[in-house]
Design an enzyme around this catalytic site. Sequence first.
Site, PDB file in Angstrom:
ATOM      1  CE  LYS A  75      50.001 -21.277   3.349  1.00 55.11           C
ATOM      2  NZ  LYS A  75      48.574 -21.565   3.109  1.00 55.11           N
ATOM      3  CB  ALA A 117      42.296 -15.533   4.796  1.00 56.52           C
ATOM      4  CG  HIS A 174      68.134  -5.223 -12.728  1.00 61.85           C
ATOM      5  ND1 HIS A 174      67.736  -6.375 -13.370  1.00 61.85           N
ATOM      6  CD2 HIS A 174      69.492  -5.274 -12.637  1.00 61.85           C
ATOM      7  CE1 HIS A 174      68.816  -7.082 -13.681  1.00 61.85           C
ATOM      8  NE2 HIS A 174      69.888  -6.445 -13.249  1.00 61.85           N
TER       9      HIS A 174
HETATM   10  P1  FAD Z   1      36.603 -19.026   9.312  1.00 62.34           P
HETATM   11  O1  FAD Z   1      38.015 -18.634   9.316  1.00 62.34           O
HETATM   12  O2  FAD Z   1      36.265 -20.440   9.008  1.00 62.34           O
HETATM   13  O3  FAD Z   1      36.048 -18.639  10.732  1.00 62.34           O
HETATM   14  C1  FAD Z   1      34.745 -18.912  11.116  1.00 62.34           C
HETATM   15  C2  FAD Z   1      34.687 -18.970  12.619  1.00 62.34           C
HETATM   16  O4  FAD Z   1      33.315 -19.058  12.973  1.00 62.34           O
HETATM   17  C3  FAD Z   1      35.356 -20.204  13.221  1.00 62.34           C
HETATM   18  O5  FAD Z   1      36.247 -19.815  14.236  1.00 62.34           O
HETATM   19  C4  FAD Z   1      34.209 -21.006  13.824  1.00 62.34           C
HETATM   20  O6  FAD Z   1      34.560 -21.603  15.076  1.00 62.34           O
HETATM   21  C5  FAD Z   1      33.188 -19.911  14.080  1.00 62.34           C
HETATM   22  N1  FAD Z   1      31.805 -20.385  14.116  1.00 62.34           N
HETATM   23  C6  FAD Z   1      31.178 -21.268  13.294  1.00 62.34           C
HETATM   24  N2  FAD Z   1      29.886 -21.407  13.665  1.00 62.34           N
HETATM   25  C7  FAD Z   1      29.710 -20.581  14.727  1.00 62.34           C
HETATM   26  C8  FAD Z   1      28.599 -20.268  15.548  1.00 62.34           C
HETATM   27  N3  FAD Z   1      27.404 -20.831  15.357  1.00 62.34           N
HETATM   28  N4  FAD Z   1      28.786 -19.391  16.555  1.00 62.34           N
HETATM   29  C9  FAD Z   1      29.991 -18.793  16.760  1.00 62.34           C
HETATM   30  N5  FAD Z   1      31.045 -19.043  16.013  1.00 62.34           N
HETATM   31  C10 FAD Z   1      30.918 -19.919  15.005  1.00 62.34           C
HETATM   32  N6  FAD Z   1      43.063 -18.824   2.648  1.00 62.34           N
HETATM   33  C11 FAD Z   1      43.944 -17.912   2.174  1.00 62.34           C
HETATM   34  O7  FAD Z   1      43.540 -16.841   1.711  1.00 62.34           O
HETATM   35  N7  FAD Z   1      45.294 -18.160   2.201  1.00 62.34           N
HETATM   36  C12 FAD Z   1      45.793 -19.311   2.675  1.00 62.34           C
HETATM   37  O8  FAD Z   1      47.005 -19.499   2.678  1.00 62.34           O
HETATM   38  C13 FAD Z   1      44.886 -20.290   3.165  1.00 62.34           C
HETATM   39  N8  FAD Z   1      45.341 -21.457   3.659  1.00 62.34           N
HETATM   40  C14 FAD Z   1      44.453 -22.358   4.166  1.00 62.34           C
HETATM   41  C15 FAD Z   1      44.949 -23.573   4.646  1.00 62.34           C
HETATM   42  C16 FAD Z   1      44.086 -24.512   5.161  1.00 62.34           C
HETATM   43  C17 FAD Z   1      44.640 -25.809   5.680  1.00 62.34           C
HETATM   44  C18 FAD Z   1      42.696 -24.238   5.209  1.00 62.34           C
HETATM   45  C19 FAD Z   1      41.749 -25.248   5.811  1.00 62.34           C
HETATM   46  C20 FAD Z   1      42.189 -23.057   4.729  1.00 62.34           C
HETATM   47  C21 FAD Z   1      43.063 -22.104   4.185  1.00 62.34           C
HETATM   48  N9  FAD Z   1      42.611 -20.897   3.646  1.00 62.34           N
HETATM   49  C22 FAD Z   1      43.497 -19.992   3.141  1.00 62.34           C
HETATM   50  C23 FAD Z   1      41.184 -20.558   3.626  1.00 62.34           C
HETATM   51  C24 FAD Z   1      40.851 -19.599   4.797  1.00 62.34           C
HETATM   52  O9  FAD Z   1      41.216 -20.213   6.005  1.00 62.34           O
HETATM   53  C25 FAD Z   1      39.379 -19.259   4.798  1.00 62.34           C
HETATM   54  O10 FAD Z   1      39.004 -18.759   3.533  1.00 62.34           O
HETATM   55  C26 FAD Z   1      39.094 -18.204   5.845  1.00 62.34           C
HETATM   56  O11 FAD Z   1      39.467 -18.650   7.127  1.00 62.34           O
HETATM   57  C27 FAD Z   1      37.608 -17.844   5.848  1.00 62.34           C
HETATM   58  O12 FAD Z   1      37.361 -16.901   6.826  1.00 62.34           O
HETATM   59  P2  FAD Z   1      35.940 -16.779   7.535  1.00 62.34           P
HETATM   60  O13 FAD Z   1      36.072 -15.660   8.502  1.00 62.34           O
HETATM   61  O14 FAD Z   1      34.874 -16.722   6.526  1.00 62.34           O
HETATM   62  O15 FAD Z   1      35.723 -18.158   8.310  1.00 62.34           O
HETATM   63  P1  NAD Z   2      39.829 -27.376  -3.654  1.00 61.25           P
HETATM   64  O1  NAD Z   2      38.477 -27.063  -4.116  1.00 61.25           O
HETATM   65  O2  NAD Z   2      40.929 -26.406  -3.853  1.00 61.25           O
HETATM   66  O3  NAD Z   2      40.331 -28.744  -4.319  1.00 61.25           O
HETATM   67  C1  NAD Z   2      39.619 -29.926  -4.181  1.00 61.25           C
HETATM   68  C2  NAD Z   2      40.052 -30.872  -5.289  1.00 61.25           C
HETATM   69  O4  NAD Z   2      39.500 -32.135  -5.017  1.00 61.25           O
HETATM   70  C3  NAD Z   2      39.552 -30.453  -6.670  1.00 61.25           C
HETATM   71  O5  NAD Z   2      40.632 -30.495  -7.566  1.00 61.25           O
HETATM   72  C4  NAD Z   2      38.492 -31.493  -6.998  1.00 61.25           C
HETATM   73  O6  NAD Z   2      38.382 -31.763  -8.371  1.00 61.25           O
HETATM   74  C5  NAD Z   2      39.003 -32.693  -6.243  1.00 61.25           C
HETATM   75  N1  NAD Z   2      38.004 -33.678  -5.871  1.00 61.25           N
HETATM   76  C6  NAD Z   2      36.736 -33.467  -5.453  1.00 61.25           C
HETATM   77  N2  NAD Z   2      36.149 -34.645  -5.158  1.00 61.25           N
HETATM   78  C7  NAD Z   2      37.070 -35.612  -5.384  1.00 61.25           C
HETATM   79  C8  NAD Z   2      37.074 -37.025  -5.254  1.00 61.25           C
HETATM   80  N3  NAD Z   2      36.018 -37.679  -4.795  1.00 61.25           N
HETATM   81  N4  NAD Z   2      38.196 -37.705  -5.565  1.00 61.25           N
HETATM   82  C9  NAD Z   2      39.299 -37.048  -6.017  1.00 61.25           C
HETATM   83  N5  NAD Z   2      39.345 -35.695  -6.153  1.00 61.25           N
HETATM   84  C10 NAD Z   2      38.260 -35.000  -5.840  1.00 61.25           C
HETATM   85  O7  NAD Z   2      39.658 -27.749  -2.108  1.00 61.25           O
HETATM   86  P2  NAD Z   2      40.721 -27.892  -0.946  1.00 61.25           P
HETATM   87  O8  NAD Z   2      42.075 -28.119  -1.474  1.00 61.25           O
HETATM   88  O9  NAD Z   2      40.134 -28.871  -0.002  1.00 61.25           O
HETATM   89  O10 NAD Z   2      40.678 -26.455  -0.286  1.00 61.25           O
HETATM   90  C11 NAD Z   2      39.450 -25.939   0.247  1.00 61.25           C
HETATM   91  C12 NAD Z   2      39.419 -24.457   0.203  1.00 61.25           C
HETATM   92  O11 NAD Z   2      40.365 -23.894   1.088  1.00 61.25           O
HETATM   93  C13 NAD Z   2      39.708 -23.925  -1.180  1.00 61.25           C
HETATM   94  O12 NAD Z   2      38.534 -23.326  -1.656  1.00 61.25           O
HETATM   95  C14 NAD Z   2      40.770 -22.919  -1.012  1.00 61.25           C
HETATM   96  O13 NAD Z   2      40.386 -21.684  -1.544  1.00 61.25           O
HETATM   97  C15 NAD Z   2      40.978 -22.777   0.485  1.00 61.25           C
HETATM   98  N6  NAD Z   2      42.425 -22.818   0.717  1.00 61.25           N
HETATM   99  C16 NAD Z   2      43.189 -21.804   0.225  1.00 61.25           C
HETATM  100  C17 NAD Z   2      44.553 -21.848   0.370  1.00 61.25           C
HETATM  101  C18 NAD Z   2      45.367 -20.744  -0.201  1.00 61.25           C
HETATM  102  O14 NAD Z   2      44.814 -19.705  -0.508  1.00 61.25           O
HETATM  103  N7  NAD Z   2      46.671 -20.902  -0.344  1.00 61.25           N
HETATM  104  C19 NAD Z   2      45.160 -22.910   1.009  1.00 61.25           C
HETATM  105  C20 NAD Z   2      44.369 -23.930   1.476  1.00 61.25           C
HETATM  106  C21 NAD Z   2      42.991 -23.867   1.333  1.00 61.25           C
END
Ligand code: FAD
Ligand code: NAD
Length: 465
Positions: free
Chosen positions: A53, A321, A444
């Site tokens: 973000k 998240a 509004h």
């Molecule tokens: P995580 O945030 O993955 O945290 C898990 C933690 O566990 C990590 O720090 C890891 O190091 C730790 N861990 C793993 N194994 C072990 C172990 N054995 N011992 C101790 N610690 C361990 N979601 C949204 O809702 N809005 C968004 O805008 C959004 N943007 C995203 C953008 C990107 C680029 C990505 C990759 C994801 C995004 N997501 C977003 C998804 C969101 O980040 C995840 O859904 C969320 O972080 C999940 O939370 P969690 O607590 O389950 O796991």
């Molecule tokens: P995603 O599941 O959102 O999208 C993956 C896309 O890749 C799908 O459209 C799928 O059809 C396509 N795909 C799969 N295999 C493929 C292939 N071999 N070739 C071409 N296309 C293929 O996954 P993501 O974008 O990697 O995000 C992962 C997770 O992180 C999501 O579940 C999402 O909820 C979370 N996330 C959330 C936010 C947010 O809430 N704003 C932002 C980033 C990530």
Amino acid sequence: MADYDYDVLVIGAGPGGYVAAIRAAQLGLKTACADGRETLGGTCLNVGCIPSKAMLHASEYFDAAANGAMAKMGIDVSPKLNLPAMHAQRVDAVKGLTAGIEFLFKKNKVDWLKGYAAFTGKDSVEVAGKTYRAKNIIIATGSSVTPLPGVDVDNDKQVIVDSTGALELAKVPGHMVVIGGGVIGLELGSVWRRLGAKVTCVEFLDQILPGMDADIRKDANRIFKKQGIEFKLKTKVTGAVVKGKKAVLTLEPAAGGEAETLEADVVLVSIGRRPNTDGLALDKAGLAVNARGQIETDHDFSTQVPGIWAIGDVIPGPMLAHKAEDEGIACAENIAGQTGIVNHDVIPSVVYTWPEIAGVGLTEEQAKEKGEVKVGKFPMAGNSRAKTNHEPDGFVKIIADAKTDRVLGVWCIASVAGTMIAQAAQAMEFGATSEDIAYTCHAHPTHSEAVKEAAMAVTGKPIHV
Ligand code: FAD
Ligand code: NAD
């Protein structure tokens, strides 16, 4: 408690784990949280929601200056990109927020066990060479990038990267190929497109953003195309070869057919994420994963082993998240003997592109499978605030039960759709009808008036179209 070190030991300090730990401590339970990352906050704060973000927000300003949106408002500027400074503000945002969690841990007396945890029994784990026993253990280990065979990610080289690498590119790629038209591909593809890259998105399915309402997917595709992102739908990437600072991808039609090649300066692999369970030694606790690698839980987040709980990306459901956070709170409350519930039917999702894309509840297609529906739609072009702000794209769509009028789903594309969807989620949580929304007074001029008008459209009586 005599021979237990903790009432609750949380594995993972992402939004699921750190929130569960804080809530457990607030409820008077002696709590620890293990995570081996250098900073708390998990994927979300370190390499996910927050840094993405930060780049989206900054690049949105750059784009507005570069693409004439500011000129439309009488501000003539010629922006010059200072990418190191843009990255620095991203790093600052992450630093500030992750340090904030450390502060909250101290404030609430949550012990941070620095290291990765592995089960040594049903009520014990080892972290950094030390064994801890806990009455309750919450698995909140999150998820990581799903690899694509034949397309090897190497974030250091900055040619084939995952989302973490794509956040940190040292220069704007000439041509970026995004594999996967999901949330990550579109958000991070948008960042680099705005900063000057040509972006091509290769998507396996016949449309981007699977899981969202079909109208939304179609309109989003149109808007992104208009912005300059090129799409290759129904196409799969079958391999990649890195030659110096470029990658050559092999693409094939999803249904099979003749292969083609595509050259890229940077390739982003964003085809989904998978649960983190490797290294946990789940077998020592008597736990197993399902066919998708997830840990199954009951509604109260208990697993099949008493005393072991699981939340967040590691369990079934959308990987978001806020879902993880809500599950963390509910799980801690259940451990404390309270009744913690998460309504998984009302989890909003937002794509933070321009405009934003948001939805909650059922898509029209899903709702129709369950019964007869009424649909109301209102275009943002009819909303006075969106019009005044030069934001004509998008619409709000409300799906209601034809008999009861109860709202089943709300979908929108609008500059502030992520903010607008909150009222829809709240209405649905309270079991609102479309009439309830239509007769709620909305300020509004706000974009949210489009939600009211879409609700009025369910019974065919919007004012401004
Ligand atoms: P995580 O945030 O993955 O945290 C898990 C933690 O566990 C990590 O720090 C890891 O190091 C730790 N861990 C793993 N194994 C072990 C172990 N054995 N011992 C101790 N610690 C361990 N979601 C949204 O809702 N809005 C968004 O805008 C959004 N943007 C995203 C953008 C990107 C680029 C990505 C990759 C994801 C995004 N997501 C977003 C998804 C969101 O980040 C995840 O859904 C969320 O972080 C999940 O939370 P969690 O607590 O389950 O796991
Ligand atoms: P995603 O599941 O959102 O999208 C993956 C896309 O890749 C799908 O459209 C799928 O059809 C396509 N795909 C799969 N295999 C493929 C292939 N071999 N070739 C071409 N296309 C293929 O996954 P993501 O974008 O990697 O995000 C992962 C997770 O992180 C999501 O579940 C999402 O909820 C979370 N996330 C959330 C936010 C947010 O809430 N704003 C932002 C980033 C990530």
